[in-house]
Design a protein around this motif. Structure first.
Motif, PDB file in Angstrom:
ATOM      1  N   ASP A 183      19.418  24.408  67.609  1.00  0.00           N
ATOM      2  CA  ASP A 183      19.343  23.565  66.420  1.00  0.00           C
ATOM      3  C   ASP A 183      17.977  23.845  65.786  1.00  0.00           C
ATOM      4  O   ASP A 183      16.995  23.166  66.063  1.00  0.00           O
ATOM      5  N   TYR A 227      22.750  30.585  65.075  1.00  0.00           N
ATOM      6  CA  TYR A 227      21.977  29.602  65.830  1.00  0.00           C
ATOM      7  C   TYR A 227      22.903  28.606  66.529  1.00  0.00           C
ATOM      8  O   TYR A 227      22.720  28.272  67.707  1.00  0.00           O
ATOM      9  N   HIS A 260      21.278  30.631  59.946  1.00  0.00           N
ATOM     10  CA  HIS A 260      21.795  29.312  59.593  1.00  0.00           C
ATOM     11  C   HIS A 260      23.140  29.471  58.881  1.00  0.00           C
ATOM     12  O   HIS A 260      24.102  28.765  59.189  1.00  0.00           O
ATOM     13  N   THR A 314      15.265  24.223  62.779  1.00  0.00           N
ATOM     14  CA  THR A 314      14.845  23.778  61.452  1.00  0.00           C
ATOM     15  C   THR A 314      13.830  24.785  60.930  1.00  0.00           C
ATOM     16  O   THR A 314      12.769  24.968  61.529  1.00  0.00           O
ATOM     17  N   THR A 315      14.170  25.469  59.852  1.00  0.00           N
ATOM     18  CA  THR A 315      13.299  26.502  59.287  1.00  0.00           C
ATOM     19  C   THR A 315      12.634  25.984  58.023  1.00  0.00           C
ATOM     20  O   THR A 315      13.313  25.644  57.050  1.00  0.00           O
TER      21      THR A 315
END
Length: 351
Positions: free
Chosen positions: A70, A64, A59, A72-73
């Protein structure tokens, strides 16, 4: 006549204009979609701590985004919870213990998951004790009292350690304890040893005031246990339908691991942006332990990440099935290398 031809020409021009506008709108929509990237909901195994910091690097460095992802962690709440959430569709990809996934698959054959990138080549299973307990090897545990939560993976797979070291698994006494009280029971001397994931347990005992030289760690990989550890997991159908995205995600995660090893402070800085109250020194040490004990094993240093030894995997499947009393799965239903990028991108340390 001319008036009719003029009207006809105007009509054709209007249609052409509308078609061009439609095409432009479609191109704009496609471009916007491309810029947004493939959305992936990613659940980690635990809270945002040192070992989870490398997952934030893709990120921070834009890997990424450059790969068209795209992502989302989010933090996790244990491998069991992560496995369940991926299986239910709450998340697309998870970071969870492969042995927990194997047990889930056995109990839920209609919603099986598969591991597609092995990160913890050395599993984090361990027994922790204190020097004054006189326990220096697994066989010294015979007749001792150990504490752990009932669902702790190291406890549930203790029979694998016992078998590898030729002593009866039922020769120890277990005491149930909540996770937050486990380390304190050892520090107070209420039990002889505790079980749990190596780096959090070690750091927990140390935080309880025990000096490093007085902490004894019996890590399963050092005592004949061949089990693999934590990996990226997904539904087989999801991975197959998003093969390119899976490969790109692996590349970015591997790159994040490599960068974190070379520049640990950068990884912890990325963690601090997500969790401002993080104790940098503590999490830096915790992250380094995850590399030393589970990620950068001698095998990985030589062959790169996720280079699975078929013989070892098959042996581990036999051990897990016996320990958890579940049918032994086929290796192809547990792990796939179909989405791995070129091996050169999986080398995290110089040979």
């Amino acid at each position: 006549m001319k008036t009719r031809q003029s009207k006809c020409l105007v009509g054709k021009l209007k249609v052409l204009t509308l078609l061009m506008m439609g095409s432009a709108a479609l191109m704009t929509a496609n471009l916007a979609a491309a810029q947004e990237g493939k959305k992936i909901r990613f659940a980690l195994d635990w809270a945002m701590q040192g070992p989870q910091a490398p997952f934030l690097i893709p990120h921070a460095d834009g890997c990424y985004a450059k790969a068209g992802l795209d992502v989302t962690t989010d933090r996790g709440f244990g491998s069991g919870d992560t496995v369940t959430k991926v299986a239910s569709g709450g998340y697309d990809v998870g970071f969870a213990d492969i042995n927990v996934m194997i047990e889930y698959n056995a109990k839920h054959p209609d919603s099986r998951l598969i591991a597609f990138f092995m990160i913890y080549d050395g599993n984090a299973l361990s027994i922790a004790t204190l020097k004054n307990k006189g326990i220096t090897k697994p066989t010294d545990l015979v007749g001792k009292t150990l504490a752990a939560p009932a669902g702790d993976a190291s406890r549930r797979l203790f029979s694998v350690l016992a078998k590898a070291n030729n002593f009866p698994a039922d020769s120890v006494k277990w005491v149930n304890v909540s996770p937050e009280l486990r380390e304190s029971m050892l520090v107070r001397g209420s039990v002889d040893a505790i079980s749990g994931a190596a780096f959090p347990v070690y750091m927990g005992v140390k935080a309880g005031g025990v000096k490093e030289e007085n902490i004894v760690m019996l890590r399963y990989p050092e005592y004949g246990v061949s089990l693999y550890g934590t990996a990226l997991i997904a539904k087989p159908a999801y991975a197959a339908a998003n093969a390119k995205a899976m490969t790109s995600m692996i590349e970015c995660v591997a790159q994040g691991m490599a960068k974190s090893m070379k520049n640990p402070d950068a990884a912890i800085d990325a963690l601090l942006k997500r969790e401002p109250l993080t104790d940098k020194k503590t999490e830096l040490e915790r992250m380094k332990l995850s590399f030393d004990w589970s990620i950068a094993t001698p095998w990985v240093k030589k062959n790169g990440m996720s280079f699975i030894d078929p013989a070892r995997l098959n042996k581990s499947l036999t051990e897990v099935s016996a320990a958890l009393d579940i049918p032994r799965p086929d290796a192809k239903d547990v792990y796939t290398d179909a989405y791995l990028p070129p091996r050169s991108s999986l080398m995290i340390t110089a040979k």
